[in-house]
Write an enzyme that holds these catalytic residues in place. Structure first.
Site, PDB file in Angstrom:
ATOM      1  N   ASP A   1      -0.158  -9.000  10.506  1.00  0.00           N
ATOM      2  CA  ASP A   1       0.697  -8.989   9.325  1.00  0.00           C
ATOM      3  C   ASP A   1       0.051  -9.919   8.296  1.00  0.00           C
ATOM      4  O   ASP A   1       0.063 -11.143   8.454  1.00  0.00           O
ATOM      5  CB  ASP A   1       2.097  -9.483   9.726  1.00  0.00           C
ATOM      6  CG  ASP A   1       3.043  -9.602   8.538  1.00  0.00           C
ATOM      7  OD1 ASP A   1       2.570  -9.586   7.380  1.00  0.00           O
ATOM      8  OD2 ASP A   1       4.256  -9.737   8.775  1.00  0.00           O
TER       9      ASP A   1
ATOM     10  N   GLN B   1       1.379 -12.706   4.009  1.00  0.00           N
ATOM     11  CA  GLN B   1       1.294 -14.048   3.417  1.00  0.00           C
ATOM     12  C   GLN B   1      -0.123 -14.595   3.419  1.00  0.00           C
ATOM     13  O   GLN B   1      -0.323 -15.781   3.143  1.00  0.00           O
ATOM     14  CB  GLN B   1       2.219 -15.020   4.167  1.00  0.00           C
ATOM     15  CG  GLN B   1       3.692 -14.675   4.074  1.00  0.00           C
ATOM     16  CD  GLN B   1       4.250 -14.757   2.653  1.00  0.00           C
ATOM     17  OE1 GLN B   1       3.661 -15.376   1.765  1.00  0.00           O
ATOM     18  NE2 GLN B   1       5.387 -14.117   2.438  1.00  0.00           N
TER      19      GLN B   1
ATOM     20  N   LYS C   1       2.973  -9.168  -3.344  1.00  0.00           N
ATOM     21  CA  LYS C   1       2.718 -10.576  -3.016  1.00  0.00           C
ATOM     22  C   LYS C   1       1.298 -10.996  -3.385  1.00  0.00           C
ATOM     23  O   LYS C   1       0.893 -12.127  -3.177  1.00  0.00           O
ATOM     24  CB  LYS C   1       2.947 -10.819  -1.518  1.00  0.00           C
ATOM     25  CG  LYS C   1       4.422 -10.619  -1.101  1.00  0.00           C
ATOM     26  CD  LYS C   1       4.621 -10.979   0.341  1.00  0.00           C
ATOM     27  CE  LYS C   1       5.906 -10.440   0.928  1.00  0.00           C
ATOM     28  NZ  LYS C   1       7.122 -11.141   0.515  1.00  0.00           N
TER      29      LYS C   1
ATOM     30  N   CYS D   1      14.061 -14.416   6.320  1.00  0.00           N
ATOM     31  CA  CYS D   1      13.796 -13.310   7.273  1.00  0.00           C
ATOM     32  C   CYS D   1      12.981 -13.806   8.457  1.00  0.00           C
ATOM     33  O   CYS D   1      12.083 -13.099   8.965  1.00  0.00           O
ATOM     34  CB  CYS D   1      13.090 -12.139   6.592  1.00  0.00           C
ATOM     35  SG  CYS D   1      14.055 -11.409   5.283  1.00  0.00           S
TER      36      CYS D   1
HETATM   37  N1  PLP Z   1       5.716 -10.107   6.723  1.00  0.00           N
HETATM   38  C1  PLP Z   1       5.742 -11.310   6.151  1.00  0.00           C
HETATM   39  C2  PLP Z   1       5.009 -12.448   6.808  1.00  0.00           C
HETATM   40  C3  PLP Z   1       6.432 -11.500   4.960  1.00  0.00           C
HETATM   41  O1  PLP Z   1       6.460 -12.711   4.405  1.00  0.00           O
HETATM   42  C4  PLP Z   1       7.105 -10.406   4.377  1.00  0.00           C
HETATM   43  C5  PLP Z   1       7.893 -10.586   3.143  1.00  0.00           C
HETATM   44  O2  PLP Z   1       8.285 -11.654   2.773  1.00  0.00           O
HETATM   45  C6  PLP Z   1       7.025  -9.171   5.004  1.00  0.00           C
HETATM   46  C7  PLP Z   1       6.329  -9.050   6.174  1.00  0.00           C
HETATM   47  C8  PLP Z   1       7.687  -7.967   4.416  1.00  0.00           C
HETATM   48  O3  PLP Z   1       7.076  -7.619   3.210  1.00  0.00           O
HETATM   49  P1  PLP Z   1       7.665  -6.460   2.310  1.00  0.00           P
HETATM   50  O4  PLP Z   1       9.103  -6.798   2.073  1.00  0.00           O
HETATM   51  O5  PLP Z   1       6.846  -6.509   1.066  1.00  0.00           O
HETATM   52  O6  PLP Z   1       7.500  -5.193   3.065  1.00  0.00           O
END
Ligand code: PLP
Length: 498
Positions: A293, A296, A319, A457
């Site tokens: 993932d 970030q 982001k 989250c």
């Molecule tokens: N993974 C991480 C580490 C995140 O910080 C985020 C969003 O803050 C996501 C996944 C999900 O990203 P998105 O809402 O752009 O799909």
């Protein structure tokens, strides 16, 4: 240590990240470090659409070298392109980078609640530079069309712009070829795609899927859903009380039944940088797939998926200074080719009969329906902007800011920084005794400072620290020392008022 060094394979296997015997063993068992494949020899995707399909290009328009009026050029040039001394990595002083970059972002010119806007909510989303806004605007003004199908000029332009964007993303990530880049809505959709498609192909009852305690819900819930569908079991790599991933637990949690290891490169709530190569080596040593993932990490330091030996890597455009609703899934070619489609519909087929459908090649197989074409075009502009500023320069700049932010926060009475990981990028979480996080954020907002308050989250991680919510300032390339100073002064005023 620099975040990008921590995220790379070790130059010296005895270095502090890799000193544990278990990790050397992982490297040995994994065979060898990831080898960098050469660039793709399949160039057909990069040929302008009108050349491939013999469409007349009456305005002499070229996909990658469009002629523009001087005014248009001036409007779309970011500040960093105007000043040759600031191009690429050649920044005279790392702390001036933020001050200068700020001018490229129109949203940052406004005042909020009577104050200069200080955007420290970059982990949630970033502001957009003028080049990105102009690019999306111009796309809708002149090139808007659906792609890949129609034999007319605007379709050719739109298709070329979209496929050019794919090549830009491939270069940005170090992907061997553009076909390994699938456009999706964002990280969440990318991970759901893998969980559905790779899940259907590779996961059966009793298999194990490993995530870490650091994950965003987007890298937990899709795997839980897959476990419910398939009878697989979810296992968790723990963190220690400083917020570091417990590498000593790698071989307790990852074992013969592990089929997928899904790991964030940077934790969105506390900023821990994960040594993904260590996790990847352990996962590969048991034949498991590695999902990274990158939501970030992509904006904060150079990322190379080949170097990471990631089987899949996901990030969100919004982001990384790009539009919302567009994101990227990178996958290794052999995996993407053998995985079944996720969504069915237009664009992803080869032949359809009522008896049977055959599917398009990658990446079209995974891009059913009309995607966010303008979003992809804007994302490419954003990634080009980031590379013009220089990813290593951004990393150095944000490192200086992070050090100053930590020192500033540590000096504030009643304030407690949550976790103290070895290597951190982007985000810091804190709580202030006697003040709800939402109240702290509202106080900062009154002074024009945007930060996030809540669970980010990442409820399982916050629970590890006995918390339900924190305040989280997070950095972007346009932040500067003054932003940190102002944040510190506002927090000190709040604490004094108690
Ligand atoms: N993974 C991480 C580490 C995140 O910080 C985020 C969003 O803050 C996501 C996944 C999900 O990203 P998105 O809402 O752009 O799909």
């Amino acid at each position: 240590m620099a975040a990008s060094d921590y995220a790379r394979p070790p130059k010296n296997p005895d270095s502090e990240i890799w000193s544990a015997a278990a990790l050397s063993e992982a490297v040995r068992r994994a065979g060898k470090e990831a080898t960098k494949a050469g660039p793709s020899t399949e160039r057909s995707q990069e040929l302008p659409y009108f050349q491939r399909y013999g469409i007349e290009n009456e305005r002499g328009w070229e996909s990658s070298d469009r002629t523009s009026s001087p005014l248009e050029v001036q409007q779309r040039q970011p500040y960093f392109l105007e000043s040759s001394s600031l191009r690429g990595e050649a920044h005279p002083s790392t702390t001036s980078l933020g001050i200068q970059a700020r001018r490229d972002f129109p949203a940052l010119a406004q005042r909020v609640n009577g104050h200069r806007l200080i955007w420290l909510d970059n982990a949630a989303t970033t502001q957009k530079p003028r080049v990105v806004i102009n690019k999306v605007h111009r796309f809708y003004e002149t090139d808007n069309s659906n792609i890949h199908r129609a034999a007319h000029t605007l379709a050719a332009r739109a298709t070329d712009a979209y496929e050019h964007a794919r090549s830009v993303v491939a270069r940005f990530l170090g992907s061997q070829s553009p076909e390994q880049i699938v456009f999706v809505r964002g990280t969440t959709e990318a991970i759901n795609l893998i969980a559905h498609s790779a899940g259907q192909r590779f996961i059966t009852e009793g298999d194990e899927i490993v995530v870490t305690e650091l994950e965003h819900h987007s890298n937990i819930v899709p795997w839980q859903l897959l476990c419910e569908r398939s009878g697989a079991v979810l296992k968790v790599l723990p963190v220690d009380d400083r917020g570091n991933l417990r590498l000593d637990a790698l071989y307790r949690v990852i074992g013969g039944r592990t089929k997928i290891v899904a790991v964030t490169q940077v934790a969105n709530s506390i900023g821990t940088v994960v040594p993904v190569c260590a996790v990847s080596a352990a996962a590969h040593s048991v034949g498991a797939l590695v999902v990274v993932d990158g939501a970030q990490s992509a904006a904060h330091f150079p990322v190379d998926v080949t170097e990471l030996d990631a089987d899949f890597y996901a990030f969100s455009g919004h982001k990384v200074y790009g539009p919302t609703g567009i994101g990227v899934l990178y996958g290794k070619r052999n995996l993407l080719e053998t995985m079944p489609p996720w969504h069915g519909g237009g664009s992803m087929i080869n032949q359809v009969t009522f008896e049977r459908t055959t599917y398009a090649q990658i990446p079209a197989k995974f891009e059913a329906g009309t995607g966010h074409i303008a979003g992809a075009v804007g994302l490419a502009a954003a990634l080009e902007y980031v590379d013009h500023v220089g990813r290593s320069a951004i990393e150095r700049h944000e490192h200086v800011l992070m050090e100053h932010l930590l020192e500033t926060l540590e000096a504030i009475p009643l304030l407690r920084i949550v976790a103290n990981p070895d290597v951190r990028a982007g985000s810091v979480s804190f709580v202030v005794d006697g003040f709800e996080p939402a109240r702290v954020a509202a106080h900062l907002d009154r002074h024009g400072i945007a930060v996030r308050a809540g669970h980010h989250c990442a409820q399982p991680l916050l629970r590890h620290f006995g918390l339900v919510a924190t305040v989280r300032p997070s950095l972007g390339l346009y932040n500067c020392l003054e932003d940190v100073e102002t944040l510190g002064a506002c927090l000190r005023r709040l604490v004094r008022s108690s």
